[in-house]
Design an enzyme around this catalytic site. Structure first.
Site, PDB file in Angstrom:
ATOM      1  N   ASP A 116      37.540 -32.904  75.554  1.00 52.87           N
ATOM      2  CA  ASP A 116      37.447 -34.283  76.017  1.00 52.87           C
ATOM      3  C   ASP A 116      38.770 -34.975  75.744  1.00 52.87           C
ATOM      4  O   ASP A 116      39.478 -34.641  74.787  1.00 52.87           O
ATOM      5  CB  ASP A 116      36.317 -35.019  75.296  1.00 52.87           C
ATOM      6  CG  ASP A 116      34.931 -34.535  75.695  1.00 52.87           C
ATOM      7  OD1 ASP A 116      34.763 -34.115  76.857  1.00 52.87           O
ATOM      8  OD2 ASP A 116      34.024 -34.592  74.857  1.00 52.87           O
ATOM      9  N   ASP A 134      32.458 -34.521  82.823  1.00 53.43           N
ATOM     10  CA  ASP A 134      31.443 -35.499  82.418  1.00 53.43           C
ATOM     11  C   ASP A 134      31.321 -36.609  83.456  1.00 53.43           C
ATOM     12  O   ASP A 134      30.216 -37.065  83.766  1.00 53.43           O
ATOM     13  CB  ASP A 134      31.793 -36.113  81.064  1.00 53.43           C
ATOM     14  CG  ASP A 134      31.819 -35.110  79.930  1.00 53.43           C
ATOM     15  OD1 ASP A 134      31.139 -34.068  80.041  1.00 53.43           O
ATOM     16  OD2 ASP A 134      32.529 -35.371  78.941  1.00 53.43           O
TER      17      ASP A 134
END
Length: 157
Positions: A116, A134
């Site tokens: 991330d 995501d």
């Protein structure tokens, strides 16, 4: 016609997966050595984070193989659903979800956690750090919800 529409779904999956993996590679390369935070705007930073759980860090204590197996099963199920549907918005929603899920699944297999790097913040509040996969999953889920509420009975469920 069904095959052409399915090919469109596969193209969306490939684009989401490719952009996701490319941006994650850039994040790992640009943010890890030395570790740093890049301020992009007053409300967004790029910062490298590893997420061993699922969205927003949920289920971080689970064994990695459980996360991989569950993700793979859901991805296969959504892929079959995408193949069977005749509804173009539903197909797009499922393709976004599948492309994002595959991107995060590859991370789990390669790194043991999901990469991330997008950090949004407003007035001292930080959303959990996330990535392109995501984002695609979130947009796909929103489209899936919209289709289920307003799409009628035209899709094969």
């Amino acid at each position: 016609m069904k095959h052409r529409a399915f090919v469109f779904g596969l193209i969306v999956i490939a684009i989401v997966f490719g952009v996701d993996q490319w941006t994650k590679a850039l994040a790992i390369d640009g943010l890890s050595n030395p570790f740093r935070v890049i301020e992009v705007t007053p409300f967004m930073n790029f910062v490298l984070a590893w997420n061993p759980g699922v969205s927003f860090g949920l289920f971080q204590g689970q064994a990695p193989w459980v996360m991989i197996a569950v993700t793979a099963a859901i991805t296969i199920g959504f892929g079959v659903w995408m193949w069977r549907t005749r509804d173009s918005m539903l197909r797009l929603a499922l393709a976004l979800i599948v492309g994002g899920a595959i991107g995060n699944l590859v991370d789990r297999l390669r790194h043991g956690a999901v990469t991330d790097f997008i950090d949004l913040h407003v007035a001292g509040y930080h959303w959990p750090v996330f990535n392109i996969a995501d984002s695609a999953i979130t947009v796909g889920a929103a489209l899936l919800l919209i289709d289920s509420l307003f799409g009628g009975k035209k899709s094969a469920r």
